[in-house]
Write an enzyme that holds these catalytic residues in place. Sequence first.
Site, PDB file in Angstrom:
ATOM      1  CE  LYS A 289      -4.311   1.604   2.084  1.00 18.36           C
ATOM      2  NZ  LYS A 289      -5.319   1.391   3.141  1.00 18.36           N
ATOM      3  CD  GLU A 380     -19.437  -3.295   8.204  1.00 18.97           C
ATOM      4  OE1 GLU A 380     -18.623  -2.439   7.810  1.00 18.97           O
ATOM      5  OE2 GLU A 380     -19.621  -4.393   7.608  1.00 18.97           O
ATOM      6  NE  ARG A 408     -21.890  -4.642   4.077  1.00 20.71           N
ATOM      7  CZ  ARG A 408     -20.775  -5.032   3.456  1.00 20.71           C
ATOM      8  NH1 ARG A 408     -19.637  -4.456   3.754  1.00 20.71           N
ATOM      9  NH2 ARG A 408     -20.809  -5.997   2.575  1.00 20.71           N
TER      10      ARG A 408
END
Length: 648
Positions: A289, A380, A408
Site C-alpha cells: 500500500k 458489521e 449491513r
Amino acid sequence: MNTYPLLESIRTPQEIGQFSLHLLEELAKEVRQFLIDSVNETGGHFSSNMGTVELTVALFHTFDFLKDRIVWDVGHQAYSHKILSGRWQKFSTLRQYNGLSGFLKREESPYDHFDAGHSSTSISAALGMAMARDLQKQDFACIAVIGDGGMTAGMAFESLNQAGYLDAKQFMVVLNDNDMSINPNVGSLQGYLNHIVSGQYYHKWQDRVEKAVQAIPLNTMKRLLGRFLKEGQAVVKRIAIPGLLFEDLGFRYIGPVNGHDMKSLIKNIEEAKKQMCEGPVLLHVQTKKGYGYSPSEQNPLKWHGINPSKASSDEPKPDSLEPNKPPPPSYTSVFGNTLTELANSDEKIVGITAAMLDGTGLNIFQKAHPNRCFDVGIAEQHAVTFAAGLAVQGLRPVCAIYSTFLQRGFDQIFHDVCLQNLPVTFALDRAGLVGADGPTHHGLYDLAYLRCLPNIVLMAPKDEEEFRHMIYTAIYCDSPTAIRYPRGLGVGVPISQELIPMPIGKGELLMEGSDIVIIALGTMVQRAIDVAKNLSAEDISCAVINARFAKPIDKELICKWVKNIGRVATIEEGCLPGGFGSAIAECLVDSNIKAPLLRCGISDHIIQHGSTDLLLHNEGLSCEEIANRIKVFMANTPLKLGVTATTV
C-alpha cells in the site's frame, strides 16, 4: 509540470493489450506519477491506489474490459482503472460536484460494470454476472478484485462457497494482499495468507513431479505413479500448505505473485486466464500500500485518504471560527476521549469496531484499554451480534460504526439486540451528508431504519458538550441505544468535566415564539436557531425546540408548543421518508392535533458527491433556503383551527 507521453498516446484501452513488457512497465510509471500529481491537487484515496498500479496495467493488458467484466471491491483501488479507461483528462474533477466519482459508477463509463458500494461485495456481483452470461450463452470473463481486508467479511466467503460449488467457468478472484484495509488487518485470515506465502513451493514441486512422471517411458508405470501422485496429493498439500482454504472451496489457487513485478504479473494472469476455462481461479497478488511514493509507503494509514497539499475543503466546520483560536475538537475525538474517560472507572465498558479504529476514534480507547477494544474486521453483522453476546454476560458494549455501514447489520440489530432488549450502544459516526465520498457513504438512513425497531432509543446531539452527556446516558440506560453524530468539528462550545445523565425522551426549548415552532434534531439545531434569528428581523417569531431524541420523542413538550402556535416545521439532516419529521407527524396525528407541518430534510432521491455545503443548499437545508421555505409555508397556511396536518 510532468508530462505523460505514453498515457497521452493511448486512444483506446484495447491498445494496452499490444504493449511490450517494457512499454507496460513505462505505462505503470506514468500512471503512478499521474496519481501523485493529480491526487495531490484533488484529494482522494491515495495509498490504496498507489499499490494497484501494476496490477491494473497487467489486467488491462490481458483482458478487454469493454467486453470482459471487472468488479473492483469498494473502489478505493480503482483510480488506475479510471485512468486507463479514458478518464485521466477529467481527473481534475475527481470527487467534485458533477465531476468524476471517487468510486466506480456504471453511468460514468462502459468500463465500470458494477457500482462500488460497501466492502466485500465484488465476488458476489462478479459471480452473478458470470451466471447471467452462461444462462444467456454469452462469452466473456468475469473478474473480482478484492483486498485482503475485504476478505474478512462473511459475504466474501459466502460467494466463494457458491462459486466453488457452481464450478464457475471464466471466473477469477484477484486477492490484493497488502496486509491492510484502512487499518492493519486483524484476525486469523491474515495469518493464513502469510502461511500461503511459505507454501508457494508446493506448486513448483507439483509441476516438477508431473513432468518427471510424463518423462517415464513405460505406460503401466506412468499410470501407477500417476495414481499414487493423485491419491497422495491431498496429504502432501496439507504438509506443504496449511489450510488449503481456497482450493478446498473449489478454486485453483495461483500465487502468491509479486504485485509490483510486471513480468511475473503478466505471466501469472495469463496462466490464470487459461485455467479459468476449467473452473474458478483465485489469483493471490501481494502488493504494498502506497508503493512508489516514500511517504505513503512509510505511513499508508495517514495517506489512505488525504489531500497531500492542503486540508480537505470537504471537512465540515463551524460557520465561523475566531482567528488565532484553536478549532473545536471533532465529534470523533470527543467520542473516543469520552468513552475512554468512562471506561477508566468502569471495567464493564468495551469498544467494538469493524476495521475503522482510527475513523471512529476508538484508537484513543484502544491505547488506554487494549484488552477491552475489539476490531472485528470488515464484518458489521458480526460486530453487532458479538456486542450482543458481550451484553448478555453483563458488559456494556459500545459499537462504533459509520452510519452507512451499520445498514449491513440491520437484521442483527433487531434479532440479536432489540428483541432481547440488550444494553448495546451504537455510536454512528458520519451521520448526515459526508461530501466527496458520495452516495455510498452518506449517513442519511439511520433514523428511518432504526426508528421502526422496538426497544431502541435514538439520540442526536446539537453540539459536542451535549454529545458527551449522550454517550454517558446511552451506556447506562439499560436498553439498545444509538447516537448519530456528524463528521467534522464540533460547534465550539465549552466542555464541562462532569457527565450528567439525560432524561430519556426529553427535549429542550431553546427559543420562545408565536408564529411557528421549529423542531430540530442534531446538526440542524444550531441552524434552526440561526434561521429563527434571521426571521425575527422580518417580524416572524419562531419558537425553537432541540428534540435531542428521535425515539422516544418528547410528546409533552412538542404537543404543547404546536397547540399554542398552530404551525410546525421540522429540520433534520437525514432522509424524509420515515425520518425525524415523520416521527413528529405521527406524534401529532396520534395526539389528534391538526396543524400544518413543514418537513425539511433530504428528499427521496440519491444524493451525489460534492461539498457538504453545496449538497445542503441543493436540498434546501442552508439557512437562507430554510428561511425562505418557512416564509412560503406560512403564507400558504394561514392559522386556522381544524386544518388537516399537512406536509410541504
